[in-house]
Structure formats: structure tokens, C-alpha cells
Design a protein around this motif. Structure first.
Motif, PDB file in Angstrom:
ATOM      1  N   ASP A  58       0.827  -1.207   0.000  1.00 45.77           N
ATOM      2  CA  ASP A  58       0.000   0.000   0.000  1.00 45.77           C
ATOM      3  C   ASP A  58       0.865   1.262   0.000  1.00 45.77           C
ATOM      4  N   ARG A  59       2.041   1.179   0.613  1.00 50.72           N
ATOM      5  CA  ARG A  59       2.960   2.322   0.610  1.00 50.72           C
ATOM      6  C   ARG A  59       3.536   2.537  -0.795  1.00 50.72           C
ATOM      7  N   VAL A  60       3.862   1.435  -1.450  1.00 49.29           N
ATOM      8  CA  VAL A  60       4.374   1.534  -2.820  1.00 49.29           C
ATOM      9  C   VAL A  60       3.323   2.145  -3.734  1.00 49.29           C
ATOM     10  N   GLU A  61       2.085   1.709  -3.592  1.00 46.81           N
ATOM     11  CA  GLU A  61       1.022   2.239  -4.451  1.00 46.81           C
ATOM     12  C   GLU A  61       0.770   3.708  -4.173  1.00 46.81           C
ATOM     13  N   HIS A  62       0.867   4.111  -2.913  1.00 46.86           N
ATOM     14  CA  HIS A  62       0.728   5.535  -2.581  1.00 46.86           C
ATOM     15  C   HIS A  62       1.805   6.350  -3.283  1.00 46.86           C
ATOM     16  N   CYS A  63       3.029   5.846  -3.287  1.00 43.74           N
ATOM     17  CA  CYS A  63       4.123   6.552  -3.958  1.00 43.74           C
ATOM     18  C   CYS A  63       3.905   6.580  -5.469  1.00 43.74           C
ATOM     19  N   ARG A  64       3.419   5.500  -6.028  1.00 39.36           N
ATOM     20  CA  ARG A  64       3.140   5.474  -7.475  1.00 39.36           C
ATOM     21  C   ARG A  64       2.081   6.514  -7.835  1.00 39.36           C
ATOM     22  N   ARG A  65       1.103   6.683  -6.952  1.00 46.40           N
ATOM     23  CA  ARG A  65       0.074   7.700  -7.206  1.00 46.40           C
ATOM     24  C   ARG A  65       0.687   9.096  -7.170  1.00 46.40           C
ATOM     25  N   LEU A  66       1.590   9.319  -6.226  1.00 47.66           N
ATOM     26  CA  LEU A  66       2.264  10.617  -6.161  1.00 47.66           C
ATOM     27  C   LEU A  66       3.057  10.888  -7.440  1.00 47.66           C
ATOM     28  N   ARG A 121      11.905   5.202 -12.976  1.00 52.06           N
ATOM     29  CA  ARG A 121      11.471   4.572 -14.229  1.00 52.06           C
ATOM     30  C   ARG A 121      10.032   4.940 -14.563  1.00 52.06           C
ATOM     31  N   GLN A 122       9.168   4.932 -13.562  1.00 46.85           N
ATOM     32  CA  GLN A 122       7.768   5.279 -13.799  1.00 46.85           C
ATOM     33  C   GLN A 122       7.641   6.702 -14.323  1.00 46.85           C
ATOM     34  N   THR A 123       8.398   7.615 -13.726  1.00 48.92           N
ATOM     35  CA  THR A 123       8.353   9.010 -14.161  1.00 48.92           C
ATOM     36  C   THR A 123       8.817   9.144 -15.605  1.00 48.92           C
ATOM     37  N   ALA A 124       9.945   8.512 -15.918  1.00 50.48           N
ATOM     38  CA  ALA A 124      10.489   8.601 -17.278  1.00 50.48           C
ATOM     39  C   ALA A 124       9.558   7.966 -18.292  1.00 50.48           C
ATOM     40  N   GLU A 125       8.958   6.833 -17.945  1.00 50.89           N
ATOM     41  CA  GLU A 125       8.044   6.157 -18.876  1.00 50.89           C
ATOM     42  C   GLU A 125       6.797   6.991 -19.154  1.00 50.89           C
ATOM     43  N   ALA A 126       6.443   7.859 -18.200  1.00 48.61           N
ATOM     44  CA  ALA A 126       5.296   8.747 -18.392  1.00 48.61           C
ATOM     45  C   ALA A 126       5.678  10.010 -19.161  1.00 48.61           C
ATOM     46  N   LEU A 152      20.186   5.291  -6.033  1.00 48.59           N
ATOM     47  CA  LEU A 152      19.132   4.528  -6.714  1.00 48.59           C
ATOM     48  C   LEU A 152      19.567   3.098  -7.023  1.00 48.59           C
ATOM     49  N   THR A 153      20.431   2.555  -6.174  1.00 42.46           N
ATOM     50  CA  THR A 153      20.941   1.207  -6.403  1.00 42.46           C
ATOM     51  C   THR A 153      19.855   0.161  -6.221  1.00 42.46           C
ATOM     52  N   VAL A 154      18.988   0.340  -5.236  1.00 43.86           N
ATOM     53  CA  VAL A 154      17.949  -0.655  -4.979  1.00 43.86           C
ATOM     54  C   VAL A 154      16.662  -0.249  -5.686  1.00 43.86           C
ATOM     55  N   MET A 155      15.874  -1.255  -6.020  1.00 44.78           N
ATOM     56  CA  MET A 155      14.681  -1.034  -6.833  1.00 44.78           C
ATOM     57  C   MET A 155      13.617  -0.223  -6.108  1.00 44.78           C
ATOM     58  N   SER A 156      13.645  -0.191  -4.772  1.00 44.58           N
ATOM     59  CA  SER A 156      12.589   0.500  -4.041  1.00 44.58           C
ATOM     60  C   SER A 156      12.475   1.965  -4.445  1.00 44.58           C
ATOM     61  N   GLY A 157      13.587   2.600  -4.806  1.00 48.43           N
ATOM     62  CA  GLY A 157      13.535   3.985  -5.279  1.00 48.43           C
ATOM     63  C   GLY A 157      13.597   4.089  -6.782  1.00 48.43           C
ATOM     64  N   LEU A 158      14.382   3.221  -7.412  1.00 44.88           N
ATOM     65  CA  LEU A 158      14.563   3.293  -8.864  1.00 44.88           C
ATOM     66  C   LEU A 158      13.251   3.109  -9.614  1.00 44.88           C
ATOM     67  N   ARG A 159      12.346   2.317  -9.075  1.00 44.92           N
ATOM     68  CA  ARG A 159      11.079   2.074  -9.782  1.00 44.92           C
ATOM     69  C   ARG A 159      10.303   3.366 -10.037  1.00 44.92           C
TER      70      ARG A 159
END
Length: 294
Positions: A215-223, A247-252, A237-244
Motif C-alpha cells: 500500500d505504501r508503494v502504491e501511494h508513492c506510485r500515485r504521487l 522509471r515510472q516518471t520517465a516512462e510517463a 538509486l541502487t535498490v529497486m525501491s527507489g529506482l522504480r
């Protein structure tokens, strides 16, 4: 056999070089709607070391994993002994110019939100509102048995009483609140259970090898979806928890801007990486925008 998470990353050849021009950061903030994603590098000027920069803790220290903490009572003893000392250091840390600049940008309506990978609470101490603690916060403790959440300060008081005179000098303090102690220094440190159910107590942070709550990840994705751009501050940004989220921002098709002295795993997605100290850079950007830090 347990496998440890990947903690290091080697920059490949061909990454875009960093710049010393902070104007793109100022321009993005002037447009507003900026989502901040901060990492350990923003807190180094407050005396808390980072993981991967020059002299970073990963050069000498492997962070506690969730699997070791849950499965090995000796590992829990070592963690709580070392973490008890680390909490004293974190408790003395104060926000620096970088934290104050982020808070000022928020007060002036330039940000859409703040996500931090840090567990030190310094963004909130500087005055930022609505900070999403991606990896939790060291100021809370959770029971793995009954789920009760309590204040770390109260546990620190109990540990002081249970371990009178425990005051070894650690070799160093690490970004996760852990410290470097030898087994001899840990000695017979007494670990305390949950007062409610007798269960195992764990700091309310995401250890390496543990997943960020969905739910925390989804909240961040919404932001990220709601933001105009993403500003990464002091994270490799070595670990995926932040890098994702990069990537989401760039893909948008939205701008990604990074302020980090060293190359990051997100550089290929970024419009620019400003390779300057964070406090100096954000303070200069605030001055350029006419935003007072206090």
C-alpha cells in the motif's frame, strides 16, 4: 542457503556526465508540481553517513537483513546492542540546509510531495509535511507478534534500565541506525520483548531483504502519477525501491532531475544530474527562486 540482497552497483561506461549547473532544478521547481525522492546523501551534512558515497558504510558494513534478524537470536542481540547506541546518535542529528530547503519549497507550494528512503525523520524535523517514509522510521518500534507500534524513545528508556552502564564506543554509525561494535563490546546485552505479548520487537523500518508494504508503494506510485516532475536528492538509486519511481516518471514522459555527486543507477532516465553538494546546491536554488529557508 540465504542470499543477501545486492548492495553495490558499479556505474557502467557511457553514463551521461554530471553537471555543475543547477538551473534545470530551479526551472523545474519554478514550474511547481515537483515530487522529491530523497536518499541517504541528503543527511550526510547532518552527520549521518551514507551507504555508497566516498567513505560510505557499505565499504565496511553489511546492513542487517530481515531474514537474519527474525531467524537468529544472536543477530537480534547484536542489532539491538548496536542500534541502541545508534539511536543516541540519530537523536542528536539536526536538519541541514538540504532538509530546510525541501521544507521551504513545500511551504511555497513548489512541491507535490516528498518521498524519503531515509529513516532519520530529518525532513519532518525541518518542517516538511506529509512525508512518505518509504523504508519506515527509526522513531517507532513494531512487535512482530501482535503488531503493536510504540515509541522508540520508550524502548530506549527500557533498554537503558535493563543494561545499566552499557556504553561501548562504536567504530562508526550507519545510515540504518546500526553501529559498528565487536562481539566483545556487545557482550551479554539484554534484548527486551514486547510488553503486551512478549513477542519480538523490531524497529519500524524495512530491512534489506524485506519488502516495502504494497500500500505504501502504491501511494508513492500515485504521487508520481500526479507530479509534473521528479527530483532525486542524494540517492544512488541502487535498490529497486527507489529506482522504480524514476522509471515510472520517465516512462510517463515526465522530467527526472537528480542532485547527487556520484553517478546513479537512474542517470540514464534523467534529464540532468547535478554533481554538487546537496546543501550548497539547494540553498543556491532557493536563493535563485527567492525562497527563504527559515
Amino acid at each position: 542457503m540465504r542470499t543477501r540482497p545486492t548492495l553495490t552497483w558499479t556505474p557502467p561506461a557511457g553514463l551521461p556526465p554530471g553537471t555543475t549547473d543547477p538551473r534545470p532544478v530551479a526551472d523545474a521547481l519554478r514550474r511547481g508540481g515537483v515530487l522529491v525522492l530523497s536518499g541517504a546523501g541528503i543527511s550526510t551534512e547532518s552527520g549521518i553517513p551514507d551507504y555508497r558515497g566516498e567513505g560510505g558504510s557499505l565499504t565496511r558494513h553489511t546492513p542487517m537483513t530481515y531474514q537474519d534478524f527474525v531467524g537468529d537470536p544472536r543477530a537480534r542481540r547484536r542489532y539491538w546492542a548496536r542500534g541502541h547506541l545508534g539511536w543516541r546518535t540519530f537523536g542528536r542529528a539536526r536538519p541541514n540546509a538540504g532538509h530546510r530547503a525541501v521544507a521551504a519549497f513545500g511551504r511555497h507550494g513548489l512541491l507535490s510531495g516528498v518521498i524519503t528512503q531515509n529513516v532519520d525523520g530529518l525532513h519532518q524535523a525541518a518542517g516538511s509535511d506529509g512525508v512518505v517514509e518509504l523504508h519506515g522510521g527509526l522513531d517507532r518500534v513494531v512487535c512482530l507478534g501482535c503488531g503493536a507500534v510504540s515509541a522508540r524513545a520508550e524502548l530506549a528508556r527500557r533498554l537503558e534500565e535493563a543494561n545499566p552502564g552499557f556504553a561501548p564506543v562504536p567504530a562508526a554509525t550507519n545510515p540504518d541506525g546500526d553501529t559498528d561494535l565487536t562481539d566483545e563490546q556487545v557482550g551479554d546485552f539484554r534484548v527486551l520483548p514486547c510488553e503486551r505479548c512478549g513477542g519480538i520487537l523490531k524497529p519500524d523500518v524495512v530491512f534489506f531483504g524485506e519488502n516495502v508494504p504494497p500500500d505504501r508503494v502504491e501511494h508513492c506510485r500515485r504521487l508520481v502519477r500526479e507530479a509534473r516532475s521528479l527530483l532525486v536528492l542524494g540517492s544512488s538509486l541502487t535498490v529497486m525501491s527507489g529506482l522504480r519511481f524514476v522509471r515510472q516518471t520517465a516512462e510517463a514522459g515526465k522530467p527526472v532531475l537528480i542532485v547527487n555527486r556520484d553517478p546513479t543507477r537512474g542517470d540514464t532516465y534523467a534529464e540532468t544530474r547535478v554533481a554538487l553538494p546537496l546543501g550548497e546546491t539547494l540553498g543556491g536554488v532557493a536563493e535563485r527562486l527567492g525562497v527563504p529557508l527559515d
